[in-house]
Write an enzyme that holds these catalytic residues in place. Structure first.
Site, short mmCIF file in Angstrom:
data_model
loop_
_atom_site.label_atom_id
_atom_site.label_comp_id
_atom_site.label_asym_id
_atom_site.label_seq_id
_atom_site.Cartn_x
_atom_site.Cartn_y
_atom_site.Cartn_z
N LYS A 178 10.82 10.87 -12.73
CA LYS A 178 11.62 12.02 -12.28
C LYS A 178 11.67 13.11 -13.36
O LYS A 178 11.74 14.29 -13.05
CB LYS A 178 13.02 11.56 -11.88
CG LYS A 178 13.02 10.63 -10.66
CD LYS A 178 14.41 10.15 -10.32
CE LYS A 178 14.40 9.25 -9.08
NZ LYS A 178 13.71 7.96 -9.34
N CYS A 187 19.18 3.37 -5.84
CA CYS A 187 18.25 2.69 -4.94
C CYS A 187 18.93 1.42 -4.41
O CYS A 187 18.35 0.34 -4.43
CB CYS A 187 16.93 2.37 -5.64
SG CYS A 187 17.09 1.38 -7.15
N ASP A 215 19.95 9.31 -11.98
CA ASP A 215 19.34 8.23 -11.19
C ASP A 215 19.97 6.95 -11.72
O ASP A 215 19.44 6.30 -12.62
CB ASP A 215 17.83 8.25 -11.36
CG ASP A 215 17.15 7.27 -10.42
OD1 ASP A 215 17.63 7.09 -9.30
OD2 ASP A 215 16.13 6.67 -10.83
N GLY A 236 10.49 7.62 -16.53
CA GLY A 236 10.17 9.02 -16.73
C GLY A 236 9.54 9.75 -15.56
O GLY A 236 9.21 10.93 -15.68
#
Length: 513
Positions: free
Chosen positions: A118, A234, A181, A116
């Site tokens: 972002k 990532c 993401d 959470g």
């Protein structure tokens, strides 16, 4: 080297980067990892934050509200953390939301949101206007997601636990901005989390690349014309980055990459790696007009910035939204969102007649629950801005930016801002109501100081002895009753004061440990 990197990963990165750049990349794993915090501007201005916070702060260049801190500062062990004044976040992870370009009033979806961080960043940019739908398909991870939305005082969010394709069916062409993401192989986090390096498998790359395509496909169906998707990972693997974007563009010609400004150490995408994959039989050749667009993506490299590895792509759907369709969508969103919920009289919750003339018991019960909420709000929250449509889930009351019908059929974790539960005709205020309030919005306030141990004692769940003179009341309010407890003026939770004692209402699952 402190981190034991997988052999296959080392050889792959050497082949992608070449010997000279690989040497710098490899050496970065001997460098310290970086810690960061991001100011929650729903609660405090960055200038005020810098004046009160006891940590040494150094700005993170790609996020105006982000700061590097030393790990030994232990920012999670301060009452301000429990007041939701800042979020502890890896510095590179702050970049994607900055590229989303959120403005107040927009409809924003965070599609793969847990835990959470972002989402709280998006919520701060919305400034309480518009709506945030935040989602994660993993039921366990949505618990942390919901708690962070609540801790950081977000009033205009809905939390879902759904698959992207099911959300897409419920919200076609609905959102102005979407953040993905994406789940990924995690190669960029090896320095931060050595367990990821130990458990990494080469076949993860292909597995996640296939998953990412499906997520992007669903996101495209939910985005309004003219809207923006920010896709981030990532990981370093080009299959999950440039190749994923190229494949998406090939299948969705209505989208284009918005080239990133290469500043603050952000490096360009690597379209040449598409050829590298094709030459090895691990990818395909894309038309030049598509492959070249991936150069406009961005990468954060651990040997070039003070942060971990990230990939960033900004995608915009070309075209303008049909005004008639936009209007129809607006009708399906809570038409009352900008009205004070205390003054609402929702016709859907009024009693109806049964065929025999008897009243619908559930409708009556619902109406009584709503009346209990309105009575509490009028008595206890006279100065509060309470936006949203009251929704009932069991005996729980939420204020939502969406109608209940819009959420039908979806796995809803939180349909909105949880304000309380009605028992025996009276509303018991919820912890998320407290965390989102400012002291001026509550009838009674007790302010504790971070300079002594009283705030920590409250956060541990202890009963406090409090003289009546310390309870600050709005005009006409008695000292007895629910009290908003704050630390240095920032909300922590509820207490109930009577005869010199503050009964602690801070929830057990939130307490200081």
């Amino acid at each position: 080297m402190a981190v034991q990197l997988p052999k296959e990963f080392i050889e792959r990165m050497r082949g992608l980067l070449g010997e000279e750049e690989f040497a710098n990349f490899y050496a970065s794993y001997d460098s310290p990892k970086f810690a960061g915090i991001r100011v929650n501007t729903l609660k405090i201005d960055p200038t005020d934050f810098k004046a009160v916070v006891p940590f040494d702060l150094r700005p993170i260049p790609w996020c105006q509200t982000g700061y590097y801190v030393e790990e030994q500062a232990k920012p999670g062990k301060h009452p301000y953390y429990h007041a939701g004044l800042y979020y502890i976040q890896e510095p590179s992870a702050m970049a994607p939301v900055e590229l989303l370009d959120v403005t107040p009033g927009e409809r924003v979806l965070d599609l793969c949101a847990a835990p959470g961080g972002k989402s709280t960043q998006i919520a701060a940019k919305l400034c309480g206007r518009g709506m945030l739908v935040t989602n994660d398909i993993n039921p366990e991870r949505t618990k942390a997601l919901a708690k962070n939305i609540e801790l950081y005082g977000v009033r205009n969010a809905v939390v879902l636990g759904e698959s992207p394709e099911r959300i897409a069916r419920a919200f076609p062409s609905f959102f102005d901005k979407i953040l993905i993401d994406a789940p990924c192989s995690g190669e960029g986090m090896f320095r931060k989390d050595e367990d990821m390096a130990r458990h990494w498998e080469p076949n993860w790359v292909r597995k996640y690349a296939d998953m990412q395509q499906e997520i992007l496909k669903s996101a495209a169906a939910m985005l309004a014309p003219g809207g923006r998707i920010v896709y981030s990972t990532c990981t370093f693997a080009p299959e999950e980055n440039e190749a994923t974007i190229a494949e998406f563009l090939l299948k969705h010609p209505e989208f284009r990459v918005v080239p990133l400004r290469l500043s603050h150490g952000i490096a360009p995408g690597r379209p040449e790696w598409l050829t590298w994959l094709a030459d090895r039989g691990e990818g395909k050749m894309y038309p030049p007009e598509i492959a070249e667009q991936t150069a406009g993506c961005g990468r954060l490299w651990p040997h070039q910035v003070e942060g971990e590895g990230h990939f960033l792509a900004v995608l915009e759907r070309q075209g303008e939204e049909n005004p008639e369709k936009k209007l129809e969508d607006e009708r399906q969103v809570s038409s009352q969102w900008e009205e004070n919920s205390r003054d609402k009289r929702n016709s859907r919750h009024s009693h109806r007649s049964r065929p025999g003339g008897g009243r619908d018991a559930k409708a009556v019960d619902d109406r009584e629950v709503l009346e209990s909420w309105r009575a509490f709000a009028q008595e206890q929250l006279a100065g509060a801005e309470l936006l949203g449509e009251p929704l009932l889930f069991g005996g729980n009351v939420y204020l939502s930016p969406l109608t209940k019908e819009r959420l039908d059929g979806l796995k809803v974790v939180r349909p909105g801002w949880y304000v309380g539960t009605v028992k025996n005709g009276r509303l018991m205020p919820g912890q998320p109501l407290a965390t989102a309030l400012s002291p001026t919005e509550a009838a009674r306030v007790l302010d504790l100081s971070s300079a002594d141990g009283e705030a920590i004692r409250y956060l541990k769940g202890e009963t406090l002895q409090v003289d009546k003179e310390r309870i600050r009341c709005q005009e006409g309010a008695s000292r007895k009753g629910y009290v908003l407890v704050t630390v240095d003026g920032y909300s922590l939770g509820w207490g109930k004061w009577q005869d010199g004692l503050l009964k602690n209402e801070y929830p057990a699952g939130w307490r200081w440990t």
